[in-house]
Design a protein around this motif. Structure first.
Motif, PDB file in Angstrom:
ATOM      1  N   UNK A 104       0.842  -1.184   0.000  1.00 56.94           N
ATOM      2  CA  UNK A 104       0.000   0.000   0.000  1.00 56.94           C
ATOM      3  C   UNK A 104       0.888   1.247   0.000  1.00 56.94           C
ATOM      4  N   UNK A 105       1.017   1.880  -1.155  1.00 57.12           N
ATOM      5  CA  UNK A 105       1.813   3.091  -1.257  1.00 57.12           C
ATOM      6  C   UNK A 105       3.312   2.812  -1.257  1.00 57.12           C
ATOM      7  N   UNK A 106       4.070   3.900  -1.339  1.00 55.27           N
ATOM      8  CA  UNK A 106       5.526   3.780  -1.418  1.00 55.27           C
ATOM      9  C   UNK A 106       6.198   4.399  -0.195  1.00 55.27           C
ATOM     10  N   UNK A 107       5.519   4.339   0.907  1.00 59.94           N
ATOM     11  CA  UNK A 107       6.096   4.823   2.157  1.00 59.94           C
ATOM     12  C   UNK A 107       6.938   3.754   2.836  1.00 59.94           C
ATOM     13  N   UNK A 108       7.422   4.071   4.027  1.00 59.65           N
ATOM     14  CA  UNK A 108       8.262   3.140   4.787  1.00 59.65           C
ATOM     15  C   UNK A 108       7.493   2.456   5.919  1.00 59.65           C
ATOM     16  N   UNK A 147      12.796   4.086   1.308  1.00 59.41           N
ATOM     17  CA  UNK A 147      12.552   5.089   0.275  1.00 59.41           C
ATOM     18  C   UNK A 147      13.658   6.130   0.197  1.00 59.41           C
ATOM     19  N   UNK A 148      14.460   6.276   1.235  1.00 61.55           N
ATOM     20  CA  UNK A 148      15.523   7.286   1.270  1.00 61.55           C
ATOM     21  C   UNK A 148      16.901   6.704   0.976  1.00 61.55           C
ATOM     22  N   UNK A 149      16.990   5.446   0.672  1.00 62.04           N
ATOM     23  CA  UNK A 149      18.286   4.796   0.461  1.00 62.04           C
ATOM     24  C   UNK A 149      18.991   5.371  -0.758  1.00 62.04           C
ATOM     25  N   UNK A 150      20.317   5.450  -0.675  1.00 61.12           N
ATOM     26  CA  UNK A 150      21.133   5.959  -1.783  1.00 61.12           C
ATOM     27  C   UNK A 150      21.137   4.952  -2.929  1.00 61.12           C
ATOM     28  N   UNK A 152      23.405   4.693  -5.425  1.00 62.48           N
ATOM     29  CA  UNK A 152      24.741   4.161  -5.685  1.00 62.48           C
ATOM     30  C   UNK A 152      25.184   3.202  -4.586  1.00 62.48           C
ATOM     31  N   UNK A 153      24.871   3.500  -3.333  1.00 63.08           N
ATOM     32  CA  UNK A 153      25.374   2.701  -2.212  1.00 63.08           C
ATOM     33  C   UNK A 153      24.476   1.520  -1.866  1.00 63.08           C
ATOM     34  N   UNK A 154      23.166   1.631  -2.072  1.00 60.58           N
ATOM     35  CA  UNK A 154      22.236   0.585  -1.630  1.00 60.58           C
ATOM     36  C   UNK A 154      21.421  -0.029  -2.775  1.00 60.58           C
ATOM     37  N   UNK A 155      20.777   0.822  -3.569  1.00 65.40           N
ATOM     38  CA  UNK A 155      19.827   0.320  -4.568  1.00 65.40           C
ATOM     39  C   UNK A 155      20.538  -0.435  -5.685  1.00 65.40           C
ATOM     40  N   UNK A 156      21.595   0.169  -6.247  1.00 62.47           N
ATOM     41  CA  UNK A 156      22.295  -0.513  -7.340  1.00 62.47           C
ATOM     42  C   UNK A 156      22.883  -1.866  -6.899  1.00 62.47           C
ATOM     43  N   UNK A 157      23.618  -1.945  -5.762  1.00 68.08           N
ATOM     44  CA  UNK A 157      24.148  -3.254  -5.327  1.00 68.08           C
ATOM     45  C   UNK A 157      23.051  -4.297  -5.106  1.00 68.08           C
ATOM     46  N   UNK A 158      21.897  -3.852  -4.596  1.00 66.66           N
ATOM     47  CA  UNK A 158      20.802  -4.798  -4.365  1.00 66.66           C
ATOM     48  C   UNK A 158      20.338  -5.436  -5.667  1.00 66.66           C
ATOM     49  N   UNK A 221       9.988   0.568  -8.653  1.00 67.00           N
ATOM     50  CA  UNK A 221      10.758   1.219  -7.591  1.00 67.00           C
ATOM     51  C   UNK A 221      10.939   2.705  -7.921  1.00 67.00           C
ATOM     52  N   UNK A 222      10.406   3.582  -7.047  1.00 68.72           N
ATOM     53  CA  UNK A 222      10.506   5.026  -7.283  1.00 68.72           C
ATOM     54  C   UNK A 222      11.950   5.506  -7.256  1.00 68.72           C
ATOM     55  N   UNK A 223      12.810   4.846  -6.511  1.00 70.86           N
ATOM     56  CA  UNK A 223      14.219   5.241  -6.457  1.00 70.86           C
ATOM     57  C   UNK A 223      14.885   5.012  -7.815  1.00 70.86           C
ATOM     58  N   UNK A 224      14.537   3.915  -8.456  1.00 74.93           N
ATOM     59  CA  UNK A 224      15.088   3.608  -9.773  1.00 74.93           C
ATOM     60  C   UNK A 224      14.550   4.590 -10.805  1.00 74.93           C
ATOM     61  N   UNK A 225      13.267   4.906 -10.715  1.00 76.14           N
ATOM     62  CA  UNK A 225      12.663   5.851 -11.662  1.00 76.14           C
ATOM     63  C   UNK A 225      13.303   7.226 -11.536  1.00 76.14           C
ATOM     64  N   UNK A 226      13.532   7.678 -10.285  1.00 75.80           N
ATOM     65  CA  UNK A 226      14.152   8.990 -10.072  1.00 75.80           C
ATOM     66  C   UNK A 226      15.571   9.015 -10.631  1.00 75.80           C
ATOM     67  N   UNK A 227      16.296   7.941 -10.431  1.00 79.74           N
ATOM     68  CA  UNK A 227      17.677   7.880 -10.938  1.00 79.74           C
ATOM     69  C   UNK A 227      17.695   7.862 -12.463  1.00 79.74           C
ATOM     70  N   UNK A 228      16.743   7.145 -13.061  1.00 85.59           N
ATOM     71  CA  UNK A 228      16.675   7.085 -14.521  1.00 85.59           C
ATOM     72  C   UNK A 228      16.374   8.478 -15.101  1.00 85.59           C
ATOM     73  N   UNK A 229      15.457   9.211 -14.467  1.00 80.40           N
ATOM     74  CA  UNK A 229      15.157  10.567 -14.933  1.00 80.40           C
ATOM     75  C   UNK A 229      16.376  11.474 -14.798  1.00 80.40           C
TER      76      UNK A 229
END
Length: 390
Positions: A104-108, A147-150, A152-158, A221-229
């Protein structure tokens, strides 16, 4: 009440990579300790423990039995492949997470996108840990983060880790044949080959399930979308700079070409003066001074040519080849070329021919002068020989 099955290596108190000698020593020590005759006060417990020690050593001391046990250890410890029980695979069913209704939503919060899938991937990894080698069991997989994870440091390695996921589960519970019951070596190998096909198929299916789930999650993943933009914006800025630099260089080339043309015309206009001066210099050197030069010298006060200032000659211009060069170094390299040497030789021959022609003309003039003098003498003689008139 179901008795928990103990690992044979734990029963003997040895590591899974123990050699035969270490297992033998441990077995003798434990057998002496738990022998029923040595434990009359706890005869039943000692008997059961002694029997288990014997069973463990019997399996692990035989290379073939030990290899089979190692391959099926997890399944046996979970209650299958040995007691006639059906092994139940408790792997997480990931298909219920291929829908946006599972969060439900993209919150934490606990129901949010990041909390739900962080728990999903943690569970998948923990279910694989028991099947890892001892040296790999301490490995910590990249956490899904929040939702606040970096990126380069967290999302890409995952996503790098899970996009190439391979399960460590053995899937021995899908085997169809018990190789211990094979009548001969050939039959055992055939059974092992068939069992391997079933296990490989099960592993492949599981790997594809997890990788497809990773792709499903990454796409949302909103983090991936933001990075792509962000990367697309940088790409647009880079493309814009490339176009601007290309236009700038184009303008610079055009200006350089225009400047080069101006210099070329001015240098061409000066070539005629240089040729005239060259002719004068060569004439002076060879003693062939024209009447125009003499008149010019007389008008300038009959000053001697030697007293005149030397006319500067461009060191980067080749008179023999009629070419100009940008630097003295280029001129020096040109003077070493065969074409230049050939042109110099031709020019030298022409000058020598001109000298010869001038010498011949001079001799002819002297002969004519001599002939004129002789003619005058003859006329004088004839005049003297005639008789005087009365």
């Amino acid at each position: 009440m179901t008795t928990k099955i103990k690992c044979y290596y734990d029963v003997l108190g040895v590591p899974r990579d123990a050699n035969a000698e270490d297992m033998k020593k441990s077995y003798r020590k434990l057998a002496l300790k738990w022998h029923p005759d040595k434990n009359p006060d706890c005869l039943e417990e000692a008997t059961n423990q002694f029997r288990l020690i014997q069973q463990a050593y019997e399996v692990l001391s035989d290379p073939q039995e030990r290899a089979w046990y190692d391959n099926h250890r997890e399944a046996i410890l979970r209650g299958g492949l040995g007691k006639g029980d059906n092994y139940t695979d408790d792997s997480l069913d990931v298909f219920e997470y291929f829908t946006s209704s599972c969060y439900s939503g993209f919150g934490d919060d606990d129901k949010g996108f990041y909390a739900v899938y962080r728990k999903v991937f943690k569970t998948i990894f923990e279910q694989d840990v028991p099947f890892m080698d001892d040296k790999d069991s301490d490995f910590e997989y990249p956490d899904f983060g929040n939702s606040k994870s970096s990126y380069e440091e967290d999302v890409r390695p995952f996503y790098d880790f899970w996009s190439s996921y391979f399960t460590t589960k053995s899937y021995v519970w899908v085997e169809k044949y018990d190789t211990r019951e094979a009548p001969d070596r050939y039959s055992r190998r055939k059974a092992e080959a068939e069992n391997k096909k079933f296990k490989d198929a099960a592993k492949k299916e599981r790997n594809e399930e997890i990788r497809n789930l990773v792709a499903f999650v990454k796409k949302r993943d909103k983090r991936v979308q933001a990075y792509r933009e962000q990367m697309e914006e940088k790409a647009r800025e880079s493309a814009k700079k490339v176009v601007e630099n290309r236009e700038k260089k184009k303008r610079e080339r055009l200006e350089a070409m225009q400047s080069y043309q101006d210099v070329g015309w001015s240098s061409t206009a000066g070539l005629e003066d240089q040729f005239v001066q060259l002719e004068k210099t060569l004439a002076k050197h060879h003693g062939d001074e024209s009447e125009s030069d003499i008149d010019e010298n007389e008008q300038n006060g009959n000053e001697s040519i030697e007293e005149e200032e030397e006319i500067p000659i461009d060191n980067t211009y080749c008179f023999a080849c009629n070419k100009s060069f940008k630097s003295e170094k280029s001129m020096a390299n040109h003077e070493k070329s065969k074409k230049h040497k050939d042109n110099v030789a031709i020019l030298r021959d022409q000058l020598l021919e001109e000298d010869e022609d001038n010498s011949i003309d001079k001799k002819d003039e002297d002969n004519i002068d001599l002939q004129d003098d002789d003619l005058e003498d003859e006329i004088q003689d004839l005049t003297l020989d005639q008789p005087k008139s009365k």
